[in-house]
Design an enzyme around this catalytic site. Structure first.
Site, PDB file in Angstrom:
ATOM      1  N   TYR A  43       0.861  -1.179   0.000  1.00  0.00           N
ATOM      2  CA  TYR A  43       0.000   0.000   0.000  1.00  0.00           C
ATOM      3  C   TYR A  43       0.902   1.236   0.000  1.00  0.00           C
ATOM      4  O   TYR A  43       0.840   2.094   0.873  1.00  0.00           O
ATOM      5  CB  TYR A  43      -0.971   0.000   1.193  1.00  0.00           C
ATOM      6  CG  TYR A  43      -2.280   0.664   0.819  1.00  0.00           C
ATOM      7  CD1 TYR A  43      -3.194   0.011   0.004  1.00  0.00           C
ATOM      8  CD2 TYR A  43      -2.581   1.951   1.229  1.00  0.00           C
ATOM      9  CE1 TYR A  43      -4.376   0.615  -0.386  1.00  0.00           C
ATOM     10  CE2 TYR A  43      -3.760   2.569   0.845  1.00  0.00           C
ATOM     11  CZ  TYR A  43      -4.654   1.889   0.042  1.00  0.00           C
ATOM     12  OH  TYR A  43      -5.819   2.498  -0.348  1.00  0.00           O
ATOM     13  N   LEU A  44       1.749   1.265  -1.022  1.00  0.00           N
ATOM     14  CA  LEU A  44       2.879   2.195  -1.048  1.00  0.00           C
ATOM     15  C   LEU A  44       2.431   3.654  -1.167  1.00  0.00           C
ATOM     16  O   LEU A  44       1.432   3.967  -1.819  1.00  0.00           O
ATOM     17  CB  LEU A  44       3.805   1.842  -2.220  1.00  0.00           C
ATOM     18  CG  LEU A  44       4.376   0.421  -2.191  1.00  0.00           C
ATOM     19  CD1 LEU A  44       5.254   0.199  -3.418  1.00  0.00           C
ATOM     20  CD2 LEU A  44       5.182   0.159  -0.920  1.00  0.00           C
ATOM     21  N   GLY A  47       6.179   8.143   1.156  1.00  0.00           N
ATOM     22  CA  GLY A  47       7.153   7.844   2.207  1.00  0.00           C
ATOM     23  C   GLY A  47       7.981   6.624   1.824  1.00  0.00           C
ATOM     24  O   GLY A  47       9.209   6.617   1.956  1.00  0.00           O
ATOM     25  N   HIS A  48       7.302   5.584   1.313  1.00  0.00           N
ATOM     26  CA  HIS A  48       8.030   4.394   0.857  1.00  0.00           C
ATOM     27  C   HIS A  48       8.972   4.759  -0.294  1.00  0.00           C
ATOM     28  O   HIS A  48      10.110   4.303  -0.355  1.00  0.00           O
ATOM     29  CB  HIS A  48       7.054   3.310   0.372  1.00  0.00           C
ATOM     30  CG  HIS A  48       6.170   2.748   1.453  1.00  0.00           C
ATOM     31  ND1 HIS A  48       4.802   2.904   1.454  1.00  0.00           N
ATOM     32  CD2 HIS A  48       6.451   2.023   2.558  1.00  0.00           C
ATOM     33  CE1 HIS A  48       4.284   2.298   2.507  1.00  0.00           C
ATOM     34  NE2 HIS A  48       5.256   1.750   3.200  1.00  0.00           N
ATOM     35  N   GLY A 198      12.538   3.341   7.515  1.00  0.00           N
ATOM     36  CA  GLY A 198      12.074   4.694   7.815  1.00  0.00           C
ATOM     37  C   GLY A 198      12.188   4.981   9.302  1.00  0.00           C
ATOM     38  O   GLY A 198      11.900   4.123  10.133  1.00  0.00           O
ATOM     39  N   GLN A 204      11.573   0.323  15.543  1.00  0.00           N
ATOM     40  CA  GLN A 204      11.866  -0.765  14.601  1.00  0.00           C
ATOM     41  C   GLN A 204      13.253  -0.572  13.988  1.00  0.00           C
ATOM     42  O   GLN A 204      14.048  -1.513  13.893  1.00  0.00           O
ATOM     43  CB  GLN A 204      10.796  -0.770  13.513  1.00  0.00           C
ATOM     44  CG  GLN A 204      11.126  -1.600  12.300  1.00  0.00           C
ATOM     45  CD  GLN A 204       9.958  -1.655  11.341  1.00  0.00           C
ATOM     46  OE1 GLN A 204       8.960  -2.303  11.620  1.00  0.00           O
ATOM     47  NE2 GLN A 204      10.058  -0.956  10.216  1.00  0.00           N
ATOM     48  N   MET A 235       3.094  10.357   6.746  1.00  0.00           N
ATOM     49  CA  MET A 235       2.476   9.432   5.787  1.00  0.00           C
ATOM     50  C   MET A 235       2.486   8.026   6.350  1.00  0.00           C
ATOM     51  O   MET A 235       3.470   7.609   6.975  1.00  0.00           O
ATOM     52  CB  MET A 235       3.244   9.453   4.471  1.00  0.00           C
ATOM     53  CG  MET A 235       3.041  10.725   3.720  1.00  0.00           C
ATOM     54  SD  MET A 235       3.819  10.624   2.106  1.00  0.00           S
ATOM     55  CE  MET A 235       3.529  12.296   1.546  1.00  0.00           C
ATOM     56  N   SER A 236       1.374   7.314   6.150  1.00  0.00           N
ATOM     57  CA  SER A 236       1.258   5.946   6.641  1.00  0.00           C
ATOM     58  C   SER A 236       0.198   5.224   5.827  1.00  0.00           C
ATOM     59  O   SER A 236      -0.798   5.829   5.412  1.00  0.00           O
ATOM     60  CB  SER A 236       0.838   5.963   8.113  1.00  0.00           C
ATOM     61  OG  SER A 236       0.361   4.687   8.492  1.00  0.00           O
TER      62      SER A 236
HETATM   63  P1  AMP Z   1       5.421  -0.286   6.265  1.00  0.00           P
HETATM   64  O1  AMP Z   1       4.979  -0.639   4.894  1.00  0.00           O
HETATM   65  O2  AMP Z   1       4.477   0.597   7.005  1.00  0.00           O
HETATM   66  O3  AMP Z   1       5.868  -1.483   7.057  1.00  0.00           O
HETATM   67  O4  AMP Z   1       6.715   0.601   6.087  1.00  0.00           O
HETATM   68  C1  AMP Z   1       7.809   0.148   5.342  1.00  0.00           C
HETATM   69  C2  AMP Z   1       8.968   1.075   5.576  1.00  0.00           C
HETATM   70  O5  AMP Z   1       8.590   2.385   5.175  1.00  0.00           O
HETATM   71  C3  AMP Z   1       9.372   1.166   7.057  1.00  0.00           C
HETATM   72  O6  AMP Z   1      10.780   1.205   7.153  1.00  0.00           O
HETATM   73  C4  AMP Z   1       8.736   2.466   7.491  1.00  0.00           C
HETATM   74  O7  AMP Z   1       9.409   3.076   8.558  1.00  0.00           O
HETATM   75  C5  AMP Z   1       8.866   3.284   6.221  1.00  0.00           C
HETATM   76  N1  AMP Z   1       7.900   4.376   6.226  1.00  0.00           N
HETATM   77  C6  AMP Z   1       6.560   4.282   6.407  1.00  0.00           C
HETATM   78  N2  AMP Z   1       6.003   5.513   6.387  1.00  0.00           N
HETATM   79  C7  AMP Z   1       7.016   6.387   6.203  1.00  0.00           C
HETATM   80  C8  AMP Z   1       7.099   7.801   6.114  1.00  0.00           C
HETATM   81  N3  AMP Z   1       6.014   8.567   6.229  1.00  0.00           N
HETATM   82  N4  AMP Z   1       8.307   8.376   5.918  1.00  0.00           N
HETATM   83  C9  AMP Z   1       9.426   7.595   5.818  1.00  0.00           C
HETATM   84  N5  AMP Z   1       9.415   6.262   5.890  1.00  0.00           N
HETATM   85  C10 AMP Z   1       8.240   5.663   6.083  1.00  0.00           C
END
Ligand code: AMP
Length: 331
Positions: A43-44, A47-48, A198, A204, A235-236
């Site tokens: 669900y990129l 931020g990704h 991130g 983590q 962003m999330s």
């Molecule tokens: P996730 O898909 O949420 O597990 O995130 C995958 C990677 O993307 C992890 O290392 C997160 O810390 C990083 N990440 C998620 N959201 C952000 C963001 N807003 N800014 C920078 N890195 C992010």
């Protein structure tokens, strides 16, 4: 490679099988390339992609893994509703070029399926073979993740003992064990030179750094800055689950973090007072605080005064969505 042949050239190669992934990495290495890995749950968002950009600057080829890891979700958490859109993710990765280009996407179906002969049961495949009659498959501690629920006999976990205890580890007891384990699996399969995480998931990132140091992985772990929406919300992938009202209320997290940072930088360094103002701002906006902690950037131990590099970490619920955010302060 599975799924790879029908994909147009500009899209990254999609690899779903771990042996194929290993072969791909070995072939890349034989040609003299270094490899960067960006682990994600899909669900990129931008931020990704900012992590991809960082990864591109650090290695010759970039692999993004997309895998929603059942090992880090307890059965009562949001594994089944975690947003996913694999085709959309691939489109996004296909539409970026230059410094954000991705060479391969590793998208395994199930990293905990070891090919044990299964029989069809009511709820899908039930695994047999490794479990004795009467065994629950759950660990003695009573703490379990969705992996134990699935059966299948996975029983090896990586635990970073102290760093995983506080912050998110308090309310999510299997979370970091699951993260450290799946990151270990991904490292063993992809065999990267560098991996980018991130700072959005600060604990983590620190846990993975410690694990890599303690277990002698020859992999450089790089932390990348948090990317925010224009109004400050970090962003999330979970943000899409916020109602418009809760999204507005959730801005109290980033606003209060920015404010606390500027207060600390102008001399208000008492962590008790800073913490109180953060809790008040979030509860006042209608959020439910899981934790607000001011901790040392390396040890993640609580500090009383901001007189060394610290990070303020927050987890809070808005509606049924749990958000995390943080800000580093080095006064
Ligand atoms: P996730 O898909 O949420 O597990 O995130 C995958 C990677 O993307 C992890 O290392 C997160 O810390 C990083 N990440 C998620 N959201 C952000 C963001 N807003 N800014 C920078 N890195 C992010």
């Amino acid at each position: 490679m599975e799924g790879g042949s029908a994909v147009p050239e500009e899209l990254p190669e999609i690899i779903t099988n771990k042996d194929e992934m290993r072969k791909w990495s070995r072939a890349m290495r034989c040609r003299g390339n270094t490899i960067a890995l960006v682990p994600t749950m899909g669900y990129l968002h931008q931020g990704h992609l900012s992590l991809v950009e960082k990864a591109r600057s650090l290695a010759d080829v970039v692999v993004v893994s997309i895998y929603v890891n059942p090992g880090q979700f307890s059965p009562s958490e949001d594994l089944s509703t975690y947003p996913s859109d694999f085709d959309g993710d691939i489109r996004k990765l296909g539409s970026v070029s230059g410094c954000r280009r991705v060479d391969a996407v590793f998208h395994p179906r199930n990293l905990y399926d070891y090919g044990i002969i299964g029989r069809k049961g009511k709820g899908g495949i039930e695994f047999e073979g490794l479990r004795e009659e009467g065994e629950t498959g759950l660990p003695a501690s009573g703490v379990s993740s969705c992996v134990e629920e699935m059966g299948g006999g996975h029983e090896t976990w990586v635990k970073v003992e102290r760093l995983e205890r506080g912050l998110c580890g308090k309310s999510r007891p299997v979370f970091f064990r699951g993260v450290a384990t799946v990151v270990t699996k991904l490292f063993n399969i992809v065999d990267p030179d560098v991996a980018v995480f991130g700072k959005k998931d600060y604990q983590q990132w620190r846990i993975v750094q410690r694990m890599v140091r303690d277990l002698d992985f020859g992999i450089r772990i790089v932390g990348s800055d948090i990317l925010r929406e224009e109004d400050g919300l970090a962003m999330s992938s979970r943000n899409v689950r916020l109602s418009p009202e809760d999204r507005e209320k959730a801005l109290s997290i980033s606003k209060s973090l920015f404010q606390a940072k500027s207060l600390a930088e102008t001399g208000q360094t008492n962590c008790g007072e800073l913490r109180d103002s953060l809790v008040q701002a979030i509860t006042g906006a209608g959020g439910k605080v899981d934790y607000v902690e001011i901790v040392d950037q390396q040890s993640l131990e609580t500090v009383g005064e901001v007189n060394s590099p610290v990070v303020i970490c927050i987890a809070a619920w808005f509606g049924n969505v749990r958000l995390i955010d943080n800000i580093e302060i080095s006064v």
